[in-house]
Enzyme design. Structure first.
Site, short mmCIF file in Angstrom:
data_model
loop_
_atom_site.label_atom_id
_atom_site.label_comp_id
_atom_site.label_asym_id
_atom_site.label_seq_id
_atom_site.Cartn_x
_atom_site.Cartn_y
_atom_site.Cartn_z
N ARG A 46 -80.19 -72.56 -7.44
CA ARG A 46 -80.54 -72.51 -6.91
C ARG A 46 -81.25 -73.72 -6.84
O ARG A 46 -82.58 -73.68 -7.68
CB ARG A 46 -81.24 -70.88 -7.85
CG ARG A 46 -82.68 -70.33 -8.02
CD ARG A 46 -83.01 -69.51 -9.34
NE ARG A 46 -83.85 -69.08 -9.22
CZ ARG A 46 -85.67 -69.14 -8.91
NH1 ARG A 46 -85.60 -70.48 -9.82
NH2 ARG A 46 -86.36 -68.27 -8.91
N SER A 118 -81.52 -59.03 -9.18
CA SER A 118 -81.92 -59.04 -10.52
C SER A 118 -82.70 -57.44 -10.13
O SER A 118 -83.28 -56.90 -9.19
CB SER A 118 -83.05 -59.91 -9.96
OG SER A 118 -82.66 -60.75 -9.97
N LYS A 147 -88.27 -70.24 -14.98
CA LYS A 147 -88.40 -69.33 -13.72
C LYS A 147 -90.43 -68.84 -13.74
O LYS A 147 -90.91 -68.42 -14.68
CB LYS A 147 -88.11 -68.48 -13.27
CG LYS A 147 -86.68 -68.77 -13.50
CD LYS A 147 -86.09 -67.08 -12.81
CE LYS A 147 -84.45 -66.94 -12.25
NZ LYS A 147 -84.06 -65.99 -12.29
#
Length: 221
Positions: A46, A118, A147
């Site tokens: 990511r 998600s 995040k």
């Protein structure tokens, strides 16, 4: 049989590391090696956020990390980039609710790759499963700084709610999870835990991964 049936996905979910170059001050390739030595069972690349690599540098890092995973038999997932996933022959793709449409991603990657989505509610989970998700990433379980776009904290109760609603696909809990909190997340119905900074940002990556792996094993004893 599909390479990623529910049981294969469930096994891979147990100790799930999410990382890009922005999540560590160390060499991310070496961080991944140490994390695998410590016991992680799946890796997601990511590369997002301030300072994230782009272009050829991003592709190069993805290929290096993919190679490490391949050498150790650890599935390699790419976050929100189907083209990159195909280019590096990733095992799958993970998308968030604000990313690409899950059904379109499934159509593009076919049945041979894993699809993670998600989900933060029963409705989102049901849509994801209908779109072809092999697993759900549910969270945040606890407050997290990894995040910038993190949703409101769901807590382990969020997993319990999904299971009570009949969501049967593998679930990995993510967000602010520590080894001590791993038991609560899995007791709520998760098949494993996903972490970012708790491993990628640790001074001793291998030891940090091993602590999580031990906590997961303790729930399965």
């Amino acid at each position: 049989m599909r390479p990623w049936d529910a049981e294969a996905v469930r096994r891979a979910m147990k100790m799930y590391l999410v990382m890009g170059g922005v999540n560590t001050t160390q060499d991310p390739v070496e961080v991944l090696r140490q994390a695998i030595a410590g016991g992680i069972t799946l890796f997601q690349f990511r590369e997002k956020g301030t300072g994230a690599l782009v272009g050829e540098a991003r592709i190069t890092l993805a290929m290096q990390l993919r190679q490490v995973c391949s050498q150790h038999g650890v599935p390699f997932i790419v976050n929100d980039d189907v083209e990159l996933a195909v280019a590096v022959e990733a095992d799958g793709v993970h998308v968030g609710q604000e990313d690409a449409d899950a059904a379109l991603v499934r159509a593009r990657i076919g049945d041979g790759r894993m699809l993670g989505v998600s989900a933060h509610s029963v409705e989102e989970a049901r849509r994801a499963v209908q779109a072809g998700a092999d697993y759900l990433g549910v969270g945040p379980m606890y407050p997290t700084r990894s995040k910038a776009d993190a949703h409101a904290v769901l807590g382990p109760a969020g997993v319990t709610e999904l299971r009570a609603a009949g969501i049967a696909v593998p679930i990995v809990g993510i967000g602010g999870i520590t080894p001590d909190a791993t038991g609560a997340v899995m007791a709520a119905g998760a098949d494993g835990v996903a972490v970012i900074s708790a491993i990628a940002g640790a001074a001793d990556v291998r030891a940090a991964a091993a602590h999580f792996a031990a906590a997961v094993r303790g729930m399965q004893a």
